[in-house]
Scaffold this motif. Structure first.
Motif, mmCIF file in Angstrom:
data_model
loop_
_atom_site.group_PDB
_atom_site.id
_atom_site.type_symbol
_atom_site.label_atom_id
_atom_site.label_comp_id
_atom_site.label_asym_id
_atom_site.label_seq_id
_atom_site.Cartn_x
_atom_site.Cartn_y
_atom_site.Cartn_z
ATOM 1 N N HIS A 79 -4.008 -5.441 5.545
ATOM 2 C CA HIS A 79 -4.029 -3.796 5.353
ATOM 3 C C HIS A 79 -4.207 -2.920 5.822
ATOM 4 O O HIS A 79 -3.586 -2.283 5.847
ATOM 5 N N SER A 129 5.001 3.483 2.507
ATOM 6 C CA SER A 129 4.059 2.846 2.302
ATOM 7 C C SER A 129 5.127 1.716 3.097
ATOM 8 O O SER A 129 5.727 1.980 3.707
ATOM 9 N N GLU A 158 -11.016 1.108 -1.877
ATOM 10 C CA GLU A 158 -10.978 1.666 -0.629
ATOM 11 C C GLU A 158 -10.490 3.322 -0.900
ATOM 12 O O GLU A 158 -10.028 3.872 0.132
ATOM 13 N N LEU A 214 -3.077 0.037 7.796
ATOM 14 C CA LEU A 214 -3.326 1.377 7.925
ATOM 15 C C LEU A 214 -3.745 2.092 8.719
ATOM 16 O O LEU A 214 -3.743 3.457 9.163
ATOM 17 N N TYR A 255 -7.992 -1.439 -4.143
ATOM 18 C CA TYR A 255 -7.638 -0.325 -3.966
ATOM 19 C C TYR A 255 -8.690 1.055 -4.685
ATOM 20 O O TYR A 255 -8.633 1.508 -3.728
ATOM 21 N N TRP A 313 -1.439 1.613 -4.801
ATOM 22 C CA TRP A 313 -0.221 0.515 -4.219
ATOM 23 C C TRP A 313 0.305 -0.028 -4.703
ATOM 24 O O TRP A 313 0.979 0.864 -6.349
ATOM 25 N N LEU A 350 -4.631 6.771 2.469
ATOM 26 C CA LEU A 350 -4.368 6.114 1.517
ATOM 27 C C LEU A 350 -3.852 6.544 0.028
ATOM 28 O O LEU A 350 -4.749 6.819 -0.700
ATOM 29 N N THR A 402 1.596 -0.914 0.022
ATOM 30 C CA THR A 402 0.320 0.555 0.355
ATOM 31 C C THR A 402 0.794 1.037 0.321
ATOM 32 O O THR A 402 2.248 0.785 0.138
#
Length: 286
Positions: free
Chosen positions: A83, A64, A123, A87, A120, A102, A99, A48
């Motif tokens: 993940h 990251s 997300e 985060l 992602y 990735w 975020l 990520t």
């Protein structure tokens, strides 16, 4: 043409994603460290990207972390709980970092990238896909960034296409040396102070020669002058301190002597530590 009103149009719909991305060196170091520490059966590392989106749409990638995954020819399984926990932990330390996309190691986009990008995309909006070539396909660790563009047929979305965007490394002079070593396929050892200074002087001499050739070419009428280059040269010369050649030589030699003294003292300290360790081991045996 008859029936033209009934034609179905195939269209690309560019997402309102950023036009470029900026990367901080710590991101590259994290990715390469994760690749070195990857499981034996893993061919690449996925993770990520954290940062923020600037007012002009540029994505600033500042941090990251790798995400464990299992990958086969037709599917990719990410550890989503890991993940999310990572985060949350990162945002407790740096709440301004969100975020933004990735990363994956390897050269360019691979077969399973669309599946991961789709995750992602749920997300965050318009995630950036960063690839770092740890296999040195082109002789160095090339870095590329992509965003997704939707391909639609009429009102139905068919697929998403990866579109490469400009990417830039933001680093200081000290970080530039480390990134330069990182992008080389093989480094026997890290350079010392004197070796680093020698390499810097060789590079500086090469740049000065290039500037001489450019200026001579402009004066002789062989090269078309560029005002931007001229201003850059003038700004660089304005930063040079005004001192005599003798004072410059003295300053340079003093710096060399200081570096030589530091290298000598560190060698003595290292030798003393080795001797102390051997004496301690011998005392424990006796």
């Amino acid at each position: 043409m008859a029936g033209a009103d009934n034609l179905t149009v195939l269209q690309f719909f560019p997402s309102p994603a950023s036009a470029s991305a900026n990367i901080h060196p710590v991101v590259l170091f994290n990715i390469c460290d994760s690749f070195v520490r990857r499981p034996d059966q893993a061919e690449r590392v996925i993770g990520t990207l954290l940062g923020y989106v600037a007012a002009d749409g540029t994505v600033e990638i500042r941090n990251s972390y790798a995400v464990p995954h299992n990958e086969s020819s037709d599917q990719v399984a990410l550890d989503i709980d890991y993940h999310h926990n990572m985060l949350i932990s990162h945002q407790k330390v740096n709440p301004k970092e969100v975020l933004v996309g990735w990363f994956s190691t390897g050269f360019g986009v691979s077969g399973g990238s669309a599946l991961i990008h789709d995750f992602y995309s749920r997300e965050t909006s318009n995630p950036v896909h960063l690839t770092v070539d740890t296999g040195f396909v082109n002789g160095e660790a090339s870095i590329k960034a992509y965003v997704s563009i939707s391909l639609s047929l009429g009102d139905r979305q068919l697929a998403a296409q990866f579109h490469e965007i400009p990417v830039e490394l933001l680093m200081s002079e000290a970080e530039r040396i480390g990134v330069g070593l990182l992008k080389q396929p093989k480094v026997e050892k890290l350079p010392g102070d004197l070796e680093g200074m020698e390499a810097s002087m060789i590079g500086l001499l090469s740049l000065v020669k290039d500037i001489y050739r450019y200026v001579d070419g402009v004066v002789e009428g062989e090269i078309i002058p560029d005002n931007n280059i001229g201003r850059s040269i003038a700004d660089s010369l304005a930063l040079v301190p005004k001192m005599s050649p003798a004072a410059l030589d003295k300053l340079f030699n003093d710096r060399l002597q200081d570096n030589a003294l530091l290298a000598y003292l560190s060698s003595i300290a290292r030798t003393q530590l080795v001797i102390a360790e051997k004496l301690n081991t011998a005392a424990q045996v006796l």
